[in-house]
Motif scaffolding. Structure first.
Motif, PDB file in Angstrom:
ATOM      1  N   LYS A   4       0.853  -1.190   0.000  1.00 47.51           N
ATOM      2  CA  LYS A   4       0.000   0.000   0.000  1.00 47.51           C
ATOM      3  C   LYS A   4       0.888   1.238   0.000  1.00 47.51           C
ATOM      4  O   LYS A   4       1.733   1.399   0.889  1.00 47.51           O
TER       5      LYS A   4
ATOM      6  N   ASN B 161      -5.030  -1.947  -7.942  1.00 45.01           N
ATOM      7  CA  ASN B 161      -5.326  -0.520  -7.830  1.00 45.01           C
ATOM      8  C   ASN B 161      -4.162   0.286  -7.264  1.00 45.01           C
ATOM      9  O   ASN B 161      -4.062   1.490  -7.493  1.00 45.01           O
TER      10      ASN B 161
ATOM     11  N   ILE C 260     -10.799  -2.454   0.971  1.00 45.01           N
ATOM     12  CA  ILE C 260     -11.401  -3.327  -0.045  1.00 45.01           C
ATOM     13  C   ILE C 260     -10.317  -4.002  -0.869  1.00 45.01           C
ATOM     14  O   ILE C 260     -10.401  -5.196  -1.175  1.00 45.01           O
ATOM     15  N   ASP C 261      -9.271  -3.236  -1.208  1.00 40.78           N
ATOM     16  CA  ASP C 261      -8.174  -3.789  -2.008  1.00 40.78           C
ATOM     17  C   ASP C 261      -7.528  -4.986  -1.320  1.00 40.78           C
ATOM     18  O   ASP C 261      -7.390  -6.063  -1.904  1.00 40.78           O
TER      19      ASP C 261
ATOM     20  N   TYR D 181     -19.420  -4.534   1.181  1.00 40.24           N
ATOM     21  CA  TYR D 181     -18.429  -3.542   1.604  1.00 40.24           C
ATOM     22  C   TYR D 181     -19.107  -2.229   1.997  1.00 40.24           C
ATOM     23  O   TYR D 181     -18.731  -1.571   2.980  1.00 40.24           O
ATOM     24  N   LYS D 182     -20.132  -1.823   1.214  1.00 40.54           N
ATOM     25  CA  LYS D 182     -20.860  -0.591   1.536  1.00 40.54           C
ATOM     26  C   LYS D 182     -21.580  -0.719   2.876  1.00 40.54           C
ATOM     27  O   LYS D 182     -21.649   0.231   3.665  1.00 40.54           O
TER      28      LYS D 182
ATOM     29  N   ARG E 118     -19.677  -5.823  -3.530  1.00 39.31           N
ATOM     30  CA  ARG E 118     -19.582  -4.363  -3.459  1.00 39.31           C
ATOM     31  C   ARG E 118     -20.583  -3.813  -2.429  1.00 39.31           C
ATOM     32  O   ARG E 118     -20.263  -2.909  -1.645  1.00 39.31           O
TER      33      ARG E 118
ATOM     34  N   GLY F 175     -13.354   1.446   3.268  1.00 34.43           N
ATOM     35  CA  GLY F 175     -12.700   2.293   2.284  1.00 34.43           C
ATOM     36  C   GLY F 175     -12.016   1.487   1.192  1.00 34.43           C
ATOM     37  O   GLY F 175     -11.857   0.265   1.294  1.00 34.43           O
ATOM     38  N   GLN F 176     -11.538   2.191   0.148  1.00 35.47           N
ATOM     39  CA  GLN F 176     -10.966   1.519  -1.018  1.00 35.47           C
ATOM     40  C   GLN F 176      -9.723   0.712  -0.668  1.00 35.47           C
ATOM     41  O   GLN F 176      -9.545  -0.398  -1.167  1.00 35.47           O
ATOM     42  N   ASP F 177      -8.842   1.237   0.179  1.00 38.53           N
ATOM     43  CA  ASP F 177      -7.628   0.503   0.536  1.00 38.53           C
ATOM     44  C   ASP F 177      -7.958  -0.808   1.247  1.00 38.53           C
ATOM     45  O   ASP F 177      -7.337  -1.846   1.009  1.00 38.53           O
TER      46      ASP F 177
ATOM     47  N   ASP G  88     -10.743  -7.219  -9.970  1.00 39.71           N
ATOM     48  CA  ASP G  88     -11.889  -6.715  -9.205  1.00 39.71           C
ATOM     49  C   ASP G  88     -13.238  -7.178  -9.766  1.00 39.71           C
ATOM     50  O   ASP G  88     -14.290  -6.663  -9.375  1.00 39.71           O
TER      51      ASP G  88
END
Length: 427
Positions: free
Chosen positions: A91, A303, A161-162, A151-152, A148, A157-159, A174
């Protein structure tokens, strides 16, 4: 490799090439020659017999499909494994230990305070999830709700999720985000269960390298009357009336009713689906920021480096009897996306510096063009860029289904085995 790809199949079957992808080299001029490098290994590399360099190294999930196959077939009697010391994720140019338990989530420097709490709630949900108990769903339909949306639900957050999708669920892209969440949740549970087996990481690696796997199956095959013909050139696959009847080698024909092979033997029955780059790096030091681990895996989510697919790094050492004392073997791999593959792999190589020697290979990826049910020639897929065996095991089960006409079922196979040999004999 083919030894364990046909371990559960019955009938008259010929697997071609028992170790087509798990070739181990000692550190010698032969290794340099394979990669078209001039000269010979320097004396600093130590004795050649101290090295076993796997060209396509992959780790085993401690509670994964391959370990179950090895236990079921009892090949484990011929193998010794050692746990991989760490699992890390990339990251922002740095690597961090992958948190997969509630305690690790709260202690991780990968996330901020509020993100840690949300991720901890998500892990508790995954741990309690039972696809057979709707009370654990908490408003989620595992067969309809996308990952998706899950996760919501936990506001991740995106990190986060990654690393959840790529370092825990081990997805390569993805695409899974818009698919039903049940498969992803089960993958995360598998990671956590595998980690719980040994504590340091969820991964295992055989002592002396992956070449021990086909050797173990060769020994098991001999017990059950199987015959291995080594170093035999394949001249022709003999076909009569559209079906395979044998394999010709040095003027002799080995007769069969079914044939298993990799794509290199049947170029007219496969199609190219991509390329993979692998870089074998010889190091004189452990990878930085891994707590001096003598073995580890690092996943660089797509990502984080603006790619469509992940980059993988696996590192092993003398602790697994595959390198000279004080030396480390790190292998970086990824799916090729541009005309400059070595530039694509650079983020992984930057983590490994200084590199004492590197060996670069770019290989085509192939997939069969038909199921093989008519010709009875069953072709595997080429090994992908991942550093674990889960995708390979999916391929094994797919070959089994095409050959046998039914899904591979561990429990059913155990029952059949006990019916034939008796339970006492299996213990």
């Amino acid at each position: 490799m083919w030894g364990w790809k046909v371990c559960t199949c019955v009938g008259e079957i010929i697997p071609i090439d028992i170790s087509s992808a798990i070739i181990s080299f000692v550190f010698s001029p032969k290794l340099y020659k394979r990669f078209n490098l001039p000269g010979t290994p320097p004396e600093s590399m130590g004795r050649g017999r101290d090295w076993n360099v796997d060209l396509i190294p992959k780790f085993l999930m401690a509670n994964g499909q391959l370990v179950k196959m090895l236990l079921y077939t009892e090949v484990t009697r011929y193998l010794d494994f050692k746990v991989i010391e760490g699992s890390f994720v990339y990251k922002g140019g740095k690597i961090y230990k992958v948190p997969s338990t509630e305690a690790e989530a709260l202690a991780s420097s990968l996330m901020g305070l509020f993100e840690k709490r949300r991720f901890r709630k998500f892990l508790v949900y995954v741990a309690n999830f039972d696809e057979n108990d709707p009370r654990t769903f908490e408003g989620v339909d595992p067969k309809k709700t996308t990952m998706r949306d899950v996760y919501k639900k936990f506001d991740l957050g995106q990190d986060v999720i990654d690393f959840t999708g790529h370092a825990l669920a081990l997805y390569r892209t993805d695409d899974y985000l818009d698919q039903p969440c049940q498969e992803t949740i089960n993958r995360i549970k598998l990671y956590s269960e595998s980690l719980a087996r040994y504590g340091k990481s969820p991964y295992l690696y055989p002592l002396y390298g992956l070449g021990e796997l086909p050797q173990g199956f060769a020994r098991l095959s001999a017990i059950y009357g199987g015959t291995y013909m080594l170093n035999k050139p394949i001249e022709e696959i003999v076909i009569e009336n559209g079906k395979v009847v044998g394999v010709k080698s040095e003027g002799e024909v080995a007769r069969c009713k079914q044939l298993i092979c990799d794509p290199s033997y049947v170029s007219d029955r496969v199609t190219k689906v991509g390329q993979v780059i692998r870089v074998i790096c010889i190091l004189s030091h452990p990878i930085k920021n891994t707590n001096d681990a003598n073995s580890c895996q690092i996943i660089i989510p797509q990502n984080q480096v603006n790619r469509k697919s992940d980059i993988y790094v696996c590192m092993i050492s003398s602790a697994h009897n595959v390198a000279a004392q004080g030396k480390y073997i790190a292998i970086a791999s990824t799916t090729v996306e541009t005309a400059d593959p070595e530039k694509e792999i650079k983020p992984a190589l930057d983590l490994l510096e200084p590199i004492e020697q590197k060996f670069v290979s770019i290989s085509d990826l192939f997939a069969p063009t038909d199921l093989g049910t008519e010709s009875q020639i069953f072709i595997s897929r080429t090994y992908d860029a991942t550093t674990h065996f889960e995708t390979t095991c999916d391929d094994i089960k797919d070959i089994y289904k095409r050959m046998m006409g039914s899904e591979f079922d561990f429990e059913e196979m155990k029952r059949k085995k006990n019916d034939i040999y008796g339970e006492e004999e299996q213990q």
